[in-house]
Design a protein around this motif. Structure first.
Motif, PDB file in Angstrom:
ATOM      1  N   GLU A  43       0.955  -0.495  -0.359  1.00 41.92           N
ATOM      2  CA  GLU A  43       0.447  -0.072  -0.158  1.00 41.92           C
ATOM      3  C   GLU A  43       1.239   0.880   0.273  1.00 41.92           C
ATOM      4  O   GLU A  43       0.854   2.423  -0.227  1.00 41.92           O
ATOM      5  CB  GLU A  43      -0.984  -0.139   1.491  1.00 41.92           C
ATOM      6  CG  GLU A  43      -1.816  -0.980   1.089  1.00 41.92           C
ATOM      7  CD  GLU A  43      -2.335  -0.940   2.655  1.00 41.92           C
ATOM      8  OE1 GLU A  43      -2.506  -0.566   3.654  1.00 41.92           O
ATOM      9  OE2 GLU A  43      -4.266  -1.556   2.586  1.00 41.92           O
ATOM     10  N   SER A  44       1.744   0.932   0.740  1.00 37.83           N
ATOM     11  CA  SER A  44       3.201   2.316   1.148  1.00 37.83           C
ATOM     12  C   SER A  44       3.242   2.758  -0.840  1.00 37.83           C
ATOM     13  O   SER A  44       3.716   4.129  -0.887  1.00 37.83           O
ATOM     14  CB  SER A  44       3.518   2.333   2.330  1.00 37.83           C
ATOM     15  OG  SER A  44       4.715   3.644   2.692  1.00 37.83           O
ATOM     16  N   GLU A 144       5.410   6.617  14.613  1.00 39.87           N
ATOM     17  CA  GLU A 144       3.913   6.397  15.002  1.00 39.87           C
ATOM     18  C   GLU A 144       4.078   6.255  16.301  1.00 39.87           C
ATOM     19  O   GLU A 144       5.853   5.584  16.564  1.00 39.87           O
ATOM     20  CB  GLU A 144       4.599   4.769  14.519  1.00 39.87           C
ATOM     21  CG  GLU A 144       5.555   4.025  13.914  1.00 39.87           C
ATOM     22  CD  GLU A 144       5.907   2.198  13.737  1.00 39.87           C
ATOM     23  OE1 GLU A 144       4.261   1.846  13.683  1.00 39.87           O
ATOM     24  OE2 GLU A 144       6.316   2.167  13.005  1.00 39.87           O
ATOM     25  N   SER A 276       2.341   0.612  13.422  1.00 37.90           N
ATOM     26  CA  SER A 276       1.816  -0.063  11.819  1.00 37.90           C
ATOM     27  C   SER A 276       1.876  -0.860  11.903  1.00 37.90           C
ATOM     28  O   SER A 276       1.438  -1.784  10.888  1.00 37.90           O
ATOM     29  CB  SER A 276       3.197   0.951  10.847  1.00 37.90           C
ATOM     30  OG  SER A 276       4.089   0.343  11.357  1.00 37.90           O
ATOM     31  N   ARG A 278      -0.409  -2.984  12.924  1.00 37.23           N
ATOM     32  CA  ARG A 278      -1.881  -3.084  12.656  1.00 37.23           C
ATOM     33  C   ARG A 278      -1.865  -3.589  11.265  1.00 37.23           C
ATOM     34  O   ARG A 278      -2.866  -4.591  11.143  1.00 37.23           O
ATOM     35  CB  ARG A 278      -2.204  -1.442  12.755  1.00 37.23           C
ATOM     36  CG  ARG A 278      -2.304  -1.800  15.019  1.00 37.23           C
ATOM     37  CD  ARG A 278      -3.198  -0.008  14.096  1.00 37.23           C
ATOM     38  NE  ARG A 278      -2.494   0.784  13.391  1.00 37.23           N
ATOM     39  CZ  ARG A 278      -3.248   1.780  12.843  1.00 37.23           C
ATOM     40  NH1 ARG A 278      -4.539   1.766  12.675  1.00 37.23           N
ATOM     41  NH2 ARG A 278      -2.315   2.517  11.894  1.00 37.23           N
ATOM     42  N   GLN A 279      -1.592  -3.021  10.319  1.00 36.93           N
ATOM     43  CA  GLN A 279      -1.266  -4.209   8.947  1.00 36.93           C
ATOM     44  C   GLN A 279      -0.964  -5.057   8.970  1.00 36.93           C
ATOM     45  O   GLN A 279      -2.254  -5.627   7.984  1.00 36.93           O
ATOM     46  CB  GLN A 279      -1.064  -3.072   8.127  1.00 36.93           C
ATOM     47  CG  GLN A 279      -0.843  -3.401   6.546  1.00 36.93           C
ATOM     48  CD  GLN A 279      -0.136  -3.111   5.481  1.00 36.93           C
ATOM     49  OE1 GLN A 279       0.945  -2.813   5.556  1.00 36.93           O
ATOM     50  NE2 GLN A 279      -0.532  -3.162   4.444  1.00 36.93           N
ATOM     51  N   LEU A 342      -2.055   6.625   5.354  1.00 35.60           N
ATOM     52  CA  LEU A 342      -2.584   5.422   5.181  1.00 35.60           C
ATOM     53  C   LEU A 342      -1.763   3.777   4.903  1.00 35.60           C
ATOM     54  O   LEU A 342      -2.337   3.075   5.238  1.00 35.60           O
ATOM     55  CB  LEU A 342      -4.014   5.500   4.472  1.00 35.60           C
ATOM     56  CG  LEU A 342      -4.630   6.649   4.891  1.00 35.60           C
ATOM     57  CD1 LEU A 342      -5.493   7.419   4.639  1.00 35.60           C
ATOM     58  CD2 LEU A 342      -5.456   6.171   6.112  1.00 35.60           C
ATOM     59  N   TRP A 345      -0.006   3.045   7.316  1.00 37.00           N
ATOM     60  CA  TRP A 345      -0.581   2.738   8.612  1.00 37.00           C
ATOM     61  C   TRP A 345       0.780   3.189   9.506  1.00 37.00           C
ATOM     62  O   TRP A 345       0.442   2.851  11.001  1.00 37.00           O
ATOM     63  CB  TRP A 345      -1.023   0.987   9.232  1.00 37.00           C
ATOM     64  CG  TRP A 345      -1.344   0.109   8.292  1.00 37.00           C
ATOM     65  CD1 TRP A 345      -2.029   0.239   6.508  1.00 37.00           C
ATOM     66  CD2 TRP A 345      -2.588  -0.442   8.169  1.00 37.00           C
ATOM     67  NE1 TRP A 345      -2.481  -0.683   6.294  1.00 37.00           N
ATOM     68  CE2 TRP A 345      -2.883  -0.742   7.299  1.00 37.00           C
ATOM     69  CE3 TRP A 345      -3.702  -0.220  10.148  1.00 37.00           C
ATOM     70  CZ2 TRP A 345      -4.532  -1.507   7.687  1.00 37.00           C
ATOM     71  CZ3 TRP A 345      -4.510  -1.111   9.738  1.00 37.00           C
ATOM     72  CH2 TRP A 345      -5.080  -1.789   8.533  1.00 37.00           C
ATOM     73  N   ALA A 364      -9.737  -0.541  13.955  1.00 39.25           N
ATOM     74  CA  ALA A 364      -8.000  -1.082  13.467  1.00 39.25           C
ATOM     75  C   ALA A 364      -7.364   0.058  14.327  1.00 39.25           C
ATOM     76  O   ALA A 364      -6.214   0.289  14.176  1.00 39.25           O
ATOM     77  CB  ALA A 364      -7.399  -1.009  12.431  1.00 39.25           C
ATOM     78  N   TRP A 366      -7.505   3.307  14.523  1.00 41.54           N
ATOM     79  CA  TRP A 366      -6.633   4.437  14.300  1.00 41.54           C
ATOM     80  C   TRP A 366      -6.823   5.592  15.304  1.00 41.54           C
ATOM     81  O   TRP A 366      -5.752   6.764  15.743  1.00 41.54           O
ATOM     82  CB  TRP A 366      -6.930   4.586  13.280  1.00 41.54           C
ATOM     83  CG  TRP A 366      -6.969   4.544  12.426  1.00 41.54           C
ATOM     84  CD1 TRP A 366      -7.069   2.581  11.424  1.00 41.54           C
ATOM     85  CD2 TRP A 366      -5.432   4.440  11.136  1.00 41.54           C
ATOM     86  NE1 TRP A 366      -6.774   2.948  10.071  1.00 41.54           N
ATOM     87  CE2 TRP A 366      -5.178   3.300  10.315  1.00 41.54           C
ATOM     88  CE3 TRP A 366      -4.983   5.721  11.453  1.00 41.54           C
ATOM     89  CZ2 TRP A 366      -4.435   3.456   9.251  1.00 41.54           C
ATOM     90  CZ3 TRP A 366      -3.378   5.413  10.904  1.00 41.54           C
ATOM     91  CH2 TRP A 366      -3.441   5.058   9.129  1.00 41.54           C
TER      92      TRP A 366
END
Length: 429
Positions: A43-44, A144, A276, A278-279, A342, A345, A364, A366
């Motif tokens: 995703e990043s 983070e 991060s 959590r992803q 996002l 994460w 999640a 956030w």
């Protein structure tokens, strides 16, 4: 003959000069910049590549090439590229890796290059993570907190008080809670799994909540190491939990990802991890696994934590610093910073981006992370020259041996202070 030689020499010179035009690309007047990204999650990576493509479509005269780097080797790779004159124009790194590069003259001072919008959007406490001497050598953009990822069913069944961002556990309460949860879970299971294969940043950054600083800068600008009772709170908590059986000894040599199967299987109730992670939990947790995000314990300074934000810097050797700064400004517009956050994460440093509703949803965890953003401070070793060597040669083995029980608190203090100060002294002559 002489005329033919002069013609050949002129042609060779023209060929050489054409090879230098456009930073190695075609000599068509286009400015070409290289952007080395350390994004690694899909995703990043996708978010970064999409933003580069959008920039290139809107700026035909300044084209950016995406170059993939790696967190595992970035310090040595950058040092080699700096010394070889082949550094990328725009550099993705972390703020705790910048000090030696900044003081060594490898990074450009961004003070006069960044627009007022960007300077005003990021809080001063974040800018302090990239300030060395009188200059600014990186733009902090993602950060983070460390949090506790907990098995929701075990947490609820144990009957302990569930902490919130406004009312976190104290370090003392965390010890009591861990013992109670371990008793509830039964033989062979543990309330906490501390993944401390890389123990230094976790120990120092969590230690800020207890008033631990470890590094102290004197009036002459030189840094020395002092290990006080405040610096002992977090190491003492970890060692105490391992000794009383409420934390697993076997996870001390693990990375964060290595502990997840045990968390999913109910062997561990809580794992202290970076936000991060959590992803990975969303992607890997078995169906029906219930989890929650809890704030890390707090000490005498409240829930403060140290962070080393991800940064974007410009190489001092870059021939196009202003264009590189324009690209950084584009990447870190509020909407784009949200996309990067996002994708990774993590939390954005920008105040406008942090207001985005997508970062405040309970889903999640956030919202828990966003609530902790105001408590994040520069990591204790942020501006210390020689920190990478101190971390690798002194602090990492010392903490690892202390946590495993091989050495005691007095030897830990001696190594960190005496051996550590000898390392730092070489960088401050």
């Amino acid at each position: 003959m002489r005329a033919r030689l002069l013609t050949a020499a002129a042609a060779a010179l023209a060929l050489l000069l054409s090879g230098c035009g456009g930073d190695g690309g075609p000599d068509d007047g286009t400015i070409r910049l290289r952007f080395q990204s350390l994004a690694w999650q899909k995703e990043s990576v996708d978010a970064n590549k999409e933003l580069v493509a959008e920039w290139n479509a809107a700026n035909p005269g300044v084209q950016v090439e995406y170059v993939q780097g790696s967190w595992d080797s970035v310090h040595d790779q950058l040092l080699t590229s700096f010394e070889g004159g082949e550094a990328p124009d725009i550099i993705h790194d972390a703020s705790d890796d910048l000090a030696d590069f900044a003081y060594g003259g490898y990074l450009a001072d961004l003070t006069g290059l960044l627009p007022d919008r960007l300077r005003a959007d990021i809080p001063e406490q974040s800018w302090r993570t990239t300030a060395f001497g009188d200059g600014i050598y990186g733009v902090p953009f993602l950060q983070e907190p460390r949090v506790l990822i907990a098995n929701r069913r075990i947490l609820d069944a144990s009957g302990v008080r569930v902490p919130t961002a406004d009312r976190p556990w104290s370090w003392e309460e965390f010890r009591r809670v861990a013992r109670r949860m371990t008793d509830h879970m039964g033989e062979g299971k543990y309330a906490v799994a501390w993944p401390l294969k890389e123990p230094v940043s976790a120990t120092l950054n969590l230690g800020l909540s207890a008033g631990g600083r470890l590094f102290h800068r004197g009036g002459d600008g030189k840094v020395t190491i002092r290990f006080t009772g405040s610096d002992a709170v977090v190491p003492g908590t970890v060692r105490g939990q391992v000794d009383d059986g409420s934390a697993s000894r076997s996870t001390l040599g693990m990375g964060g990802s290595d502990t997840l199967p045990g968390l999913f299987g109910g062997k561990y109730a809580m794992v202290p991890l970076g936000f991060s992670y959590r992803q990975q939990i969303v992607q890997q947790a078995p169906e029906g696994f219930e989890w929650t995000v809890l704030p890390a314990p707090a000490g005498s300074e409240g829930p403060e934590q140290g962070v080393s934000p991800q940064t974007l810097s410009i190489a001092e050797d870059s021939r196009h610093k202003r264009e590189a700064a324009r690209f950084i400004d584009f990447m870190l517009r509020p909407a784009n910073m949200v996309r990067l956050a996002l994708g990774d994460w993590m939390l954005p440093t920008g105040t406008e981006a942090l207001k985005d509703p997508a970062l405040h949803t309970p889903e999640a965890g956030w919202a828990t992370g966003a609530a902790l953003a105001r408590e994040l401070r520069p990591a204790p070793a942020q501006s210390v020259r020689g920190y990478p060597e101190w971390k690798d040669k002194v602090a990492t083995p010392a903490y690892q041996e202390y946590y495993s029980g091989a050495i005691g608190a007095a030897e830990l203090r001696r190594r960190l202070v005496e051996d550590g100060n000898r390392v730092l002294a070489r960088y401050q002559r």
